[in-house]
Design an enzyme around this catalytic site. Structure first.
Site, PDB file in Angstrom:
ATOM      1  N   GLU A 128      25.418   6.577  -8.957  1.00 53.41           N
ATOM      2  CA  GLU A 128      23.969   6.801  -9.104  1.00 53.41           C
ATOM      3  C   GLU A 128      23.639   7.572 -10.392  1.00 53.41           C
ATOM      4  O   GLU A 128      22.606   7.340 -11.016  1.00 53.41           O
ATOM      5  CB  GLU A 128      23.465   7.533  -7.843  1.00 53.41           C
ATOM      6  CG  GLU A 128      22.132   8.232  -7.931  1.00 53.41           C
ATOM      7  CD  GLU A 128      20.939   7.294  -7.847  1.00 53.41           C
ATOM      8  OE1 GLU A 128      21.133   6.085  -8.010  1.00 53.41           O
ATOM      9  OE2 GLU A 128      19.834   7.793  -7.645  1.00 53.41           O
ATOM     10  N   THR A 179      12.363   6.210 -13.417  1.00 52.42           N
ATOM     11  CA  THR A 179      12.663   7.535 -12.856  1.00 52.42           C
ATOM     12  C   THR A 179      12.676   8.581 -13.967  1.00 52.42           C
ATOM     13  O   THR A 179      12.190   9.698 -13.790  1.00 52.42           O
ATOM     14  CB  THR A 179      14.034   7.505 -12.133  1.00 52.42           C
ATOM     15  OG1 THR A 179      13.951   6.526 -11.102  1.00 52.42           O
ATOM     16  CG2 THR A 179      14.389   8.844 -11.525  1.00 52.42           C
TER      17      THR A 179
END
Ligand code: HSE
Length: 304
Positions: A128, A179
């Protein structure tokens, strides 16, 4: 050969920036791994990404997660990884996390499960990090374990009770927010009064789940750290929030870094009604959206 399904997740839940999340039933990603003769870890197929995801193992969340797991285990064999994306990017639903989770779960199963689900967490987070640039487990852990989770640290996970009949309604407006953009907009320091409110809310959120007190839960799910700065990035945030509240949602907020917005709702039919109202608030401003209504997913990622 093993295939895993890893569900989408809703992180932050307003009062737990970077430390709280829940899993939903759908959408999710399917990842298949199979041993190869070449003794390399490689991505051999990616479907459903509109050509956006990298095939280079070290740039792909699934590839990095499996590399990290194999390195830890001293595993010298290689695997072919096939990724079937079944959720949108940049949606706030933990898309990159789901690929990393599905990959480590499938790879672990292929190796006859040397590690438990919880032991897989650090390797999925390694994947991630490639996508988000920051080491937080609030999408990885709920996608892997399911339920409501508090990530105190990646080695200290608290699985919280899930209220009966709790549904999560998610509306994904068809706009993309990176993000990184949503993180860059946040202040580097917080003021003391905001920190105090946030920690009070976080504590009472946990108590509300243990006491099954939905009124306390509703009061606790107010965010002082991210939403005030991010809501201007979300399409029609205030309008959609009003619609969710009108429909009887217990709580409403930004899902992860957005643009998806979520509501926690008691009962399936009300959860659907709330979703339709949220969508109407967007469509009245010509914004298309997709609706997902699901119970809080208590199972998390699974081998298919
Ligand atoms: N907690 C993260 C954020 C989730 O809100 O930025 C997205 O990676």
């Amino acid at each position: 050969m093993k295939t895993a399904f890893a569900p989408a997740s809703v992180s932050n839940l307003n009062c737990g920036f970077d430390i709280l999340g829940l899993a939903i039933d759908r959408p999710g990603d399917e990842i298949t791994v199979a041993f190869n003769e070449e003794k390399v870890i490689r991505i051999v197929s990616i479907k459903g990404d509109n050509g956006k995801l990298p095939y280079a193992t070290e740039k792909n969340t699934a590839g990095v997660a499996v590399q990290s797991l194999f390195q830890h285990l001293g595993e010298k064999r290689g695997v072919d990884i096939s990724i079937h994306k079944k959720m949108p990017f940049g949606s706030g639903l933990g898309s990159s996390a789901a690929s990393a989770v599905g990959a480590v779960l499938a790879a672990n199963a292929l190796l006859d499960n040397p590690l438990s689900k919880k032991e897989l967490i650090p390797f999925a987070i390694d994947g991630e990090v490639i996508a988000s640039g920051s080491r937080h487990g609030d999408n990885i852990v709920p996608s892997l374990l399911g339920g409501f989770v508090l990530v105190r640290s990646e080695h200290d996970i608290v699985e919280l009770p899930v209220p009966k009949s709790m549904y999560c309604t998610v509306v994904h407006p068809k706009v993309e927010i990176l993000t990184k953009t949503a993180r860059d907009i946040l202040p580097k320091e917080v003021i003391m009064s905001d920190a105090i409110h946030q920690s009070a809310n976080m504590g009472s959120f946990v108590a509300a789940l243990y006491q099954d007190d939905m009124e306390l839960l509703a009061r606790s799910m107010e965010d002082y750290l991210a939403t005030p700065y991010r809501k201007s990035l979300m399409p029609e945030f205030d309008r959609v929030k009003k619609a969710a509240q009108y429909g009887g949602a217990v709580a409403f907020g930004i899902s992860g870094a957005g643009p998806s917005m979520f509501a926690l709702v008691i009962g399936q039919s009300r959860a659907t009604q709330v979703g339709e109202l949220m969508q109407k608030a967007l469509s009245s401003k010509d914004i298309d959206s997709t609706l997902f209504v699901s119970k809080v997913n208590e199972q998390g990622a699974r081998i298919l």
